[in-house]
Design an enzyme around this catalytic site. Structure first.
Site, PDB file in Angstrom:
ATOM      1  N   ASN A  65      -6.025   7.987  -7.339  1.00 33.99           N
ATOM      2  CA  ASN A  65      -5.604   6.833  -6.545  1.00 33.99           C
ATOM      3  C   ASN A  65      -6.580   6.772  -5.383  1.00 33.99           C
ATOM      4  OD1 ASN A  65      -4.597   5.038  -4.724  1.00 33.99           O
ATOM      5  ND2 ASN A  65      -2.465   5.665  -4.978  1.00 33.99           N
ATOM      6  N   TYR A  67       7.157   1.391   0.291  1.00 40.31           N
ATOM      7  CA  TYR A  67       6.589   2.422  -0.573  1.00 40.31           C
ATOM      8  C   TYR A  67       7.594   3.469  -1.046  1.00 40.31           C
ATOM      9  CZ  TYR A  67       2.085   0.545   0.916  1.00 40.31           C
ATOM     10  OH  TYR A  67       1.012  -0.273   1.141  1.00 40.31           O
ATOM     11  N   ASP A  87     -19.839   6.727  -8.428  1.00 38.91           N
ATOM     12  CA  ASP A  87     -20.932   7.486  -9.015  1.00 38.91           C
ATOM     13  C   ASP A  87     -20.514   8.926  -9.308  1.00 38.91           C
ATOM     14  OD1 ASP A  87     -22.508   5.257  -8.879  1.00 38.91           O
ATOM     15  OD2 ASP A  87     -23.741   5.947  -7.230  1.00 38.91           O
ATOM     16  N   SER A 123       0.935  -0.041  -5.444  1.00 40.35           N
ATOM     17  CA  SER A 123       1.312  -1.458  -5.369  1.00 40.35           C
ATOM     18  C   SER A 123       0.474  -2.256  -6.366  1.00 40.35           C
ATOM     19  CB  SER A 123       1.088  -1.976  -3.954  1.00 40.35           C
ATOM     20  OG  SER A 123      -0.295  -1.934  -3.655  1.00 40.35           O
ATOM     21  N   ARG A 146      -8.728  -6.766  -2.091  1.00 45.38           N
ATOM     22  CA  ARG A 146      -8.173  -5.653  -2.869  1.00 45.38           C
ATOM     23  C   ARG A 146      -8.266  -5.903  -4.372  1.00 45.38           C
ATOM     24  NH1 ARG A 146      -5.918  -2.135   1.013  1.00 45.38           N
ATOM     25  NH2 ARG A 146      -4.978  -3.317   2.686  1.00 45.38           N
ATOM     26  N   HIS A 170     -12.230  -0.137  -2.986  1.00 40.03           N
ATOM     27  CA  HIS A 170     -12.912  -1.412  -2.800  1.00 40.03           C
ATOM     28  C   HIS A 170     -14.262  -1.280  -2.134  1.00 40.03           C
ATOM     29  CE1 HIS A 170      -8.787  -2.274  -3.547  1.00 40.03           C
ATOM     30  NE2 HIS A 170      -8.436  -1.758  -2.398  1.00 40.03           N
ATOM     31  N   HIS A 191      -2.628   2.815  -8.818  1.00 40.89           N
ATOM     32  CA  HIS A 191      -2.281   2.220  -7.519  1.00 40.89           C
ATOM     33  C   HIS A 191      -0.774   2.057  -7.437  1.00 40.89           C
ATOM     34  CE1 HIS A 191      -6.434   1.348  -6.546  1.00 40.89           C
ATOM     35  NE2 HIS A 191      -6.574   0.937  -7.785  1.00 40.89           N
TER      36      HIS A 191
END
Lengths: 145, 145, 145, 145, 145, 145, 145, 145, 145, 145, 145, 145
Positions: E75, E23, E88, E103, E112, E81, E101
Site C-alpha cells: 500500500n 478508515y 523502479d 479507499s 489520486r 502518485h 488501497h
C-alpha cells in the site's frame, strides 16, 4: 396535426422512483401523459418512446422519418456524452430536434459538459426538471410554425 | 407580484438590425415588451436592463437583491465565456437564475462551448431564438411557484 | 508619509452581507477603516477604492502613479483569473504590489488557481480572511523600508 | 501557552549563504530565533524543525499531534510541488496550518505554480522573504484566537 | 513456507486513530496481526514493514530479494502518485506484487487516479478497507500456487 | 471622404511615459495626430478613441456604424486575449478592421499568442511600434479602394 | 439469503476459448458455477448474467433492484471506458457494487486506464484473473455484513 | 587536485545483478573504481556516493560545497522525474554538474522523458551504459579546464 | 543603398494562377517587380528569391549575411508552422526580419495559428494580400532608419 | 470457398435514401449485391450484416469464428469512435479485418479522426465511397492468398 | 578500419562565426578535422557531411549503408524537432547512431525538448559544446567494440 | 488516355531491401512497373516519381498541373506528419488525390496517427502493403470516371 416524437434515453424509465428528492416524484408515464395533453392543446400529435438500448433509439428515430414526424424532443441521458451513432441518426433523418436534460448538466461532473448531440440540434433546455420537456415542446412547435 | 429581472449582455442592443437573416427582425425593445406582457399574464412584474459594460451588469444584479427581485433571466452574451466576476455576482446575490442564448452556442466556435455562468444557474435554454426568453420566463416562474 | 493604495475588485462591496458564515460579518468599510488606522500607526497614508468595473480599476491604478503612491494592495476578485488588462496596468505603473484574497483560491474551483496578476506582484496572501489585508500592509511596508 | 511548530523543507538549511543577493543574508537560525521571540511576545511557544528528508518531515508532523501542537507553519520547499505524502500527513493530523514561501512561487517556473500542500492549509503567504514567516505566525495566532 | 512481505507507505502508521469514521478503528498493528494469522492458515510466513521514508521502503524491498521473499503486498500511500523510484525498486527485484488501497482512489481527487505503481504489479485491490489486504494475500498466494 | 475610426484599448493612454526605452517616447496624442495627418493626405477622415473600459470600446464601435465609418484600426491591448464581447462587437458592425500591436506579441508570454480579435479582422500588424498604425492605415485604405 | 448479482459485459462469453495462454482455460460457465458454489458456502444466492448489449446490461441492473439484490459484482469489459449510461444505472439503483477486471487494466493501452464505472462503486479488483471474482465476492459480503 | 563528486540515485546499488542482459554485468563498485582511476589519470580526485534516500542525496550535495568539490556527476535514477528538491539542491550549491543515465531515457515510457534535473545542469549523457560515466567525467573536466 | 532580401517560401511561385478569386491575379513576378520599384523609391536595393526547398531558403539566408543584406522580408509559406531550421537560420544571421502572410493565418485552420518564425522576427503583417509586402518593406526601412 | 463477412454499423441502412448528393444513390442492398458478385468472381462466399445495435454487431462477429469466416470487412459507422467493446470483439476472434469508411473521416469533425478499431485491423480504406468496399474485398483476398 | 559517418544538420555550417560567445570560436572544419584525427588514433575512418537540406541528409544516410559505414554521429540541428523522415532514414539503415547537440537543448525553448531522433538512437550527448562530438565518437566506438 | 502521377516520399527508395520481413521483397521499381501495367489495362498513363527532398516533391506536383495530370497517388512517407508545404501544394494544384501508406499507420507510434495530407485528399488506403497502390489506382480511376 403535426407529428412529434419524444425520445427518452437510458435510465429515464426509473424517473419518480429513483432519488425522488433530486428528480421529483413525477414518473416518466406522468411526463409522457402531460406532453400528449399539451400537444393536443397546441395542435400536435405526440408519440413517446424510451429505451436503455442505443440501437433501439436509433431504430426508432429512423422510423420517425417514415412516419412523417416533423419534430423530435430527445433526452439522450448518458448517451449524450458517448454516442456518435445517435448523433448521426439525428443528422441522417434531418428532423428538427430539441435536446432536453432534467438536471443542469453544466454544473455536474466534467464529463457531462460535453454533448455529441448538441451539434446537430436546434437548441437545448436543461436544469428545469420535468417542465423542461413542456417548454421544449412549446419551443419546437414555435419553431415549426 | 413576483419581481423578475431580465439582464441582456454586450451587443444585444443591436438585435433586429444586425444580421437579421440569422437573428430575426425582432428588436430588443420588442423582446422586452413581450416579456413584460407575458409577465403580467403570469403574475410577475418584469424589469429589463441591457449594457455593454460588465461592471454595469454586476451593479444591476447587486441592486436586484435590494429591490426584492426573486428571479433573473440572463443572456450574458460574450461575457458568458470570459467573466468570472459576473458569475460571482450571481452567486453572491443568490437569486434563482436561468441562462438564455439566442443561438445554439454548442454548435459554434469551440470557445463558445464553455460558460462560466452555467455553474451557478438553475438551467440553460439555447438555440430557440427570441422565444427562448419567453420559455425561460415560464420555466423560471414554474420553478418559483 | 508613504502613500498606499488599496484596490478592491468586483463583488467585494457586498462583503459582510453576503454569506457571512463564510466571509465573516466585517464589511468592506470596516476593513478599509482598519487599514487606514494601521497605516497611520505604521507611518503610511492609506487610500482605498472599490469598483465592479475593470476599466475604473485600471483608471484608478494609472492615477496612483500621478499621485505618488508607492505601494498597492489589490484584491482583484474575479478579475484575477480573466484580466490581462489589469495585469498590464500594474506592470505599466511599476508600483510594488501585493495580491490579497480572502479565501484560499488554491483550494476552490480549478479556474481560480490561475492568476494573471500574480506574475507582476511582489507576493500573494490568501485564505486568511480580512486580516490578510493587514498582514499584507505590514509586509508591503516592510518591503518598502 | 499555545504550541506552534515551524517546519522547513529541503535546502532551507542553506539560507543566508546561498544567493544572498536574492534571498538575503538572514540564516535559518536567525529566522527561527526571531519566530521564537515573536511567539513569546504573542503568547506562543514556537518549536522549529528542518530536514531534507521527506520522511523525517512527516514523522515530525505526526509527532506534533502527540505533543499538543495547535498550529503549524510550513515552508515545504521543493516538496510543495511533488509530495502527496506530506499533504496527507497534514490532512491526517488536522492541525491548522499556513504555507509560507520566501519567493513568489507564482512568478517562477511553471512547475512551481502547482502546490499539493495548498489544498489542505488555511492559507498561503509567498514572496515576502523572511518576514513572511512572521506575518504567517501573526495570521495563524489570529486565526486560533 | 512461502515468504511474503507486506509494505505500508507514509501515514499508514496513523490508521485507527485518524478519521476513524472514515478508515475504521482497526490499527495497523491489528491489520498486520491478522495478515500473519491468515498467512499461517494458508501456509505462508508474512513479514510486515511501515515507513514514512521513501528510501527506507526501497531499501526494504531490495532486501526482500536477498531474503527469498516470493510475493509482496504494498500500500504505497501518497507515494503511489509521485514515486518513480519506488516503482523502479519493484521492477528491479521482480517479485510478484499486488497493490492495495484502503479507499477507492478512483473516486477521490484527480491526482489520486494516477499510479506509478500499477504498471509493474500483478493487480490492484482498492476501496474494500482493511479486508482488502486479506483478499490481496489470498489472491497473491493463489497466483503463486 | 472615407471615415476611419482608430480604437485604442486599455493602458495605451500611458504611451510615451511608460517604459519609454521599450515603447519609445511618442505619446498616444502624437500617434493620433500623425494618423489624422496621414489620413488627410490619403483622403480619409480619421477619428480616434481610447478607453480602459471594455464597454466603452464596444459602445464606440457600435456608434461607428451609425456614423458611416467604413474602416477600423484597433489595438485592443490586453482585451485582445480575453474579450469575446469586443470580438462580437466587431463582427456585429461588420466594418473592415485591421488589428495592430506595438510589440511582437508572438514573442512574449504564452497567453499573448492567442487573440480573440484576429478571427474577425482582415489582418494583423505587430511588432513595428508606432509606425505600425500608419502602415495599417495605408493597408486599410488600400483594401477599401 | 443475501441475493448477489454478477454481471459480465461484452466479449466475456468467449472466456476460456480466446487467447487461453493469457486468460486461462476457465470458461465463463466455470466461473459462474464456482461463484454460485462459493456464494452458497458464504450464505448468499448468486445469480449471473452476461450480454454484449449495453442496454441489456442496464435492463438487468434495473431489474436487480426489483428482485431485492443487495450487492453486485460487475466486469464491464469494454464498456468500462465508454459507458456513462451503465455508470448511471449503477448510481440509480444504488446497490453496493465491486468492479472486477481479469487483466491489469492499468498496465495496458492508455484508453483502458480510465473507468467511468469506478466513480460509483465501492472498490475495484483487477489483474488477478478468474479468482478476482471470488475475492470480490468475499469482499462484497464482508462489506455487507 | 580537482575534487569531483559522483552521485548515484535510487536502485543503482543493484547494478550488475539486476537484468544483466539489459544493464550489463558491471556492478556499481566496478563503475566507481573505474571512475576513481580515470580521475587520477586526468588529475582529479573522485568521491562516490549512492543512496535510495532523496534526503541523503541532498545532504551529500550540500556537503560537497563545504568540501570544495568543483564538479558533480549525477545519475538521479527515478528522482530525475519527480524531485524538485534534488534540482533545487544542485541549483543551490551551484557546482557545475553533468546528468548521466545508463539507458536512453528518451526512448522509454513517456514519464521518463521529463527531467527536473536537466534544467540546472551543464548537459546530459544517456544511453551509453556504464561508459557514459567515463565520458561525462572527461566532459566535466574539459569544461572545468 | 540598403540591401534588402525578400524570401518567398513553398507554393508561392503559383501566385496569380492558383485560386485567383482568393489570392488575386497578381503573380509573384508582379509582386517582386513592385517591391524592387518601391525599394528604389525609398533608397533600397531589393533582391528576391523563391524556393519550394527548405534547404535552399536556408542557404539563401546564410548567403545574405555575406552579401551585406541589412533587412529581410520573409513569407515562409507552409514552413511557418513546421520549420525550426528556418527559424534557426534567421536567428543565426541576426538580420532584422519581418514576417509576411498574404492571408489572415489566424482565421484559418488551427495549425496555421502557430509560427516558429514569429519568435525571431521584429514583427508580422498578415491578411493584407500583396500590398502586405509593400507595407512590410516600408516598415522594415522605417525600423532601419 | 473462402468465407468473408461484411459488417455494416449504425445508420448505414439509410444509404441511398439519406443525403444522396453526398453519399450517392446506391443503397446498402446494392452494395451488398455487388460485393457478393465480386466475391463469387474472386472465389469467395460473402455474407453481409447490418445493425444499429452495438451488441448485435459483436454477437455477429463472435458467430463468424464459429462459422469459419476467414476475413472481415467492417464499416463501424459511429461506433468507430466510441466502441472499445467492438474493438475487443475483433481482437478476440482474431480474424483478419479491413476497416472501410465511405467518406474521408480525416477531413471531417475532430472527433471522427480517432478510431478505436484501427488499432486491431490490417488496414483502412476511406473516402472512396461505395467502391471502397470493393477495393477492400480485393485487398482482403489479396492478403489472404 | 571501422567506417564512421558524422552528419551535421542545418545551420551548423555557420559554427564559429555565429554567436561565438555562445558556441565558441571552433568552426565546423575544425571539429571535423579533430574527429578525423581522433578516429585515426582509435582505429576508425571518419567521413563528415553537412547540409541544410533534409533530403540531402537522408540521401547521405542511405548511401552510408552501401559504403559499409558501421556507426553514425548525428547533430540534426533544427530537424531534431520536426523531421520524421530523418528519423525513418536512421531506422531504415539500422546503423548504430549517437545524437549530439552542442547546447543543452533541455534547458532552452519548450519545443526543443522533443526529439524525433532520440527514439531510434543508442544515446544522446548534449550541452558539452564541440567536445561532445569527441566524447560521442569514443562512446560509439566503445559500443561497437 | 488519363494521365496519373504516382509520388513516393522519403525512404521509399529503400523498399524491398529494408526490413523485407516487414515490408516484403517487392522493390519500388517493381511497384512502379506494376502500376504502369495496371494503368495501361485500365486506360491510364502512369508516371512515377520518388524523392527524399520535400521541395522536389512539391516541384513535381506543381509540374503535374502543367502536364495535364488528372489524378495523383501519394505515399508521403515521413512528410505525412510534418509537411504543411506538401499539403498546400496538393491543395494548390487541386488535382484529385489518394493517400497511400504501406503499413497501418494508425497502429504504430502516436505521432504517426496525424496526417497533414489527409485533409486535402479524396481518401486514404493504408496497411495493405504494395497492393494498396493498385487498389488506390483502381479507386482513383473509378472516382474519375
Amino acid at each position: 396535426m403535426l407529428k412529434i416524437l419524444v425520445v427518452h434515453g437510458p435510465n429515464l424509465n426509473l424517473l419518480g422512483t429513483r432519488e425522488p428528492e433530486v428528480y421529483g416524484r413525477e414518473t416518466l408515464a406522468d411526463i409522457d401523459r402531460n406532453l400528449v395533453a399539451l400537444g393536443l392543446e397546441l395542435g400536435a400529435e405526440v408519440a413517446t418512446f424510451q429505451s436503455n438500448h442505443e440501437g433501439a433509439l436509433i431504430d426508432r428515430i429512423h422510423q420517425a422519418r417514415v412516419e412523417g414526424v416533423v419534430g423530435i424532443l430527445i433526452n439522450p441521458g448518458g448517451f449524450t456524452h458517448t454516442s456518435v451513432a445517435l448523433r448521426d441518426s439525428l443528422a441522417a433523418v434531418a428532423i428538427p430536434t430539441i435536446e432536453v436534460h432534467l438536471s443542469n448538466v453544466h454544473a455536474r461532473e466534467e464529463f457531462r459538459r460535453h454533448s455529441y448531440i448538441s451539434g446537430v440540434v436546434l437548441g437545448q433546455i436543461c436544469g428545469l426538471g420535468a417542465q423542461g420537456y413542456q417548454l421544449a415542446l412549446r419551443g419546437l412547435l414555435g419553431k415549426l410554425n
